[in-house]
Write an enzyme that holds these catalytic residues in place. Structure first.
Site, mmCIF file in Angstrom:
data_model
loop_
_atom_site.group_PDB
_atom_site.id
_atom_site.type_symbol
_atom_site.label_atom_id
_atom_site.label_comp_id
_atom_site.label_asym_id
_atom_site.label_seq_id
_atom_site.Cartn_x
_atom_site.Cartn_y
_atom_site.Cartn_z
ATOM 1 N N GLY A 167 5.746 10.339 -3.715
ATOM 2 C CA GLY A 167 6.472 9.077 -3.477
ATOM 3 C C GLY A 167 6.692 8.332 -4.789
ATOM 4 C CG ASP A 197 -4.611 3.160 -10.860
ATOM 5 O OD1 ASP A 197 -4.534 4.040 -9.978
ATOM 6 O OD2 ASP A 197 -5.599 2.419 -10.973
ATOM 7 N N GLY A 226 2.072 5.496 1.496
ATOM 8 C CA GLY A 226 0.912 4.637 1.290
ATOM 9 C C GLY A 226 0.880 3.477 2.273
ATOM 10 C CE1 TYR A 227 -3.981 0.448 2.280
ATOM 11 C CE2 TYR A 227 -3.381 1.590 0.253
ATOM 12 C CZ TYR A 227 -4.332 1.205 1.175
ATOM 13 O OH TYR A 227 -5.637 1.576 0.996
ATOM 14 C CE LYS A 251 7.706 0.960 -2.517
ATOM 15 N NZ LYS A 251 6.858 2.132 -2.283
ATOM 16 C CG HIS A 275 4.347 -2.496 -6.465
ATOM 17 N ND1 HIS A 275 5.123 -2.530 -5.335
ATOM 18 C CD2 HIS A 275 3.643 -1.342 -6.385
ATOM 19 C CE1 HIS A 275 4.872 -1.465 -4.603
ATOM 20 N NE2 HIS A 275 3.980 -0.719 -5.223
#
Ligand SMILES: O=c1[nH]c(=O)c2ncn([C@@H]3O[C@H](COP(=O)(O)OP(=O)(O)OP(=O)(O)O)[C@@H](O)[C@H]3O)c2[nH]1
Length: 179
Positions: free
Chosen positions: A10, A63, A138-139, A158, A163
């Site tokens: 992703g 990260d 993920g979330y 997105k 972020h």
């Protein structure tokens, strides 16, 4: 060509949408030092991966953490471990009865080419909601921003607000300046 050291496809799809150069995925599991600070983790990881994988091109690592206010920033740098163990449904359940459901995603990227070690950061605020949407990873299904969860957006939509999109935009600008 630059190498993206990650096991997460992703992340790679998002980087390929954004960066002006070819991105090759390399799966190498660099040591993620235990730290509350994403920048410390990626700086060490980028150096270790470059030294291990060789100097054929620059490498970067990413990260990312989800920081939930009502849980004092949990799961933060431990987001991957918590996704694998509890799963995102149970993270939602932890927050479900809280009046404050605010959260933020933060990504720090580190690029190293044996010479420069540079980092780029991006974050986005939102809130934790019951899972919705089919896309993303993920979330994404439990993170809502401006009325949509990230799993309800295309990669392009997105990236425009996320972020990682913000960190990738800064990275892309820096790469363009190097040419
Ligand atoms: O909703 C999400 N939107 C995102 O944009 C996003 N980016 C990462 N994550 C999740 O947060 C943890 C980070 O872990 P992480 O940065 O250590 O990465 P990872 O272990 O998946 O791959 P690697 O790059 O370390 O190989 C993992 O659970 C990822 O699934 C995201 N969740």
């Amino acid at each position: 060509m630059i190498r993206f050291v990650t096991g997460n496809e992703g992340k790679v799809a998002e980087a390929r949408e954004y960066l002006p150069t070819e991105v090759e995925q390399v799966e190498y599991d660099y040591a993620e030092v235990q730290s509350d600070d994403l920048e410390t983790i990626v700086r060490r990881g980028a150096r270790e991966a470059y030294e291990e994988l060789g100097a054929e091109s620059g490498i970067f690592v990413d990260d990312t953490g989800l920081f939930v206010e009502a849980l004092d920033g949990f799961p933060g740098p431990y987001s991957a471990y918590v996704e694998d163990t509890l799963g995102i449904e149970r993270v939602w359940e932890l927050v479900e009865n809280e009046s404050n459901r605010k959260a933020a995603f933060r990504t720090v990227l580190a690029y190293y080419d044996g010479d420069d070690l540079v980092t780029f950061e991006g974050s986005v605020r939102g809130r934790i909601v019951a899972p919705r949407g089919e896309d993303g990873f993920g979330y994404d299904p439990i993170f809502e921003h401006d009325g949509s969860t990230f799993a309800e957006l295309s990669t392009e939509e997105k990236n425009a607000i996320s972020h990682r999109g913000r960190a990738l935009a800064a990275f892309a600008d820096w790469l363009a300046e190097q040419e």
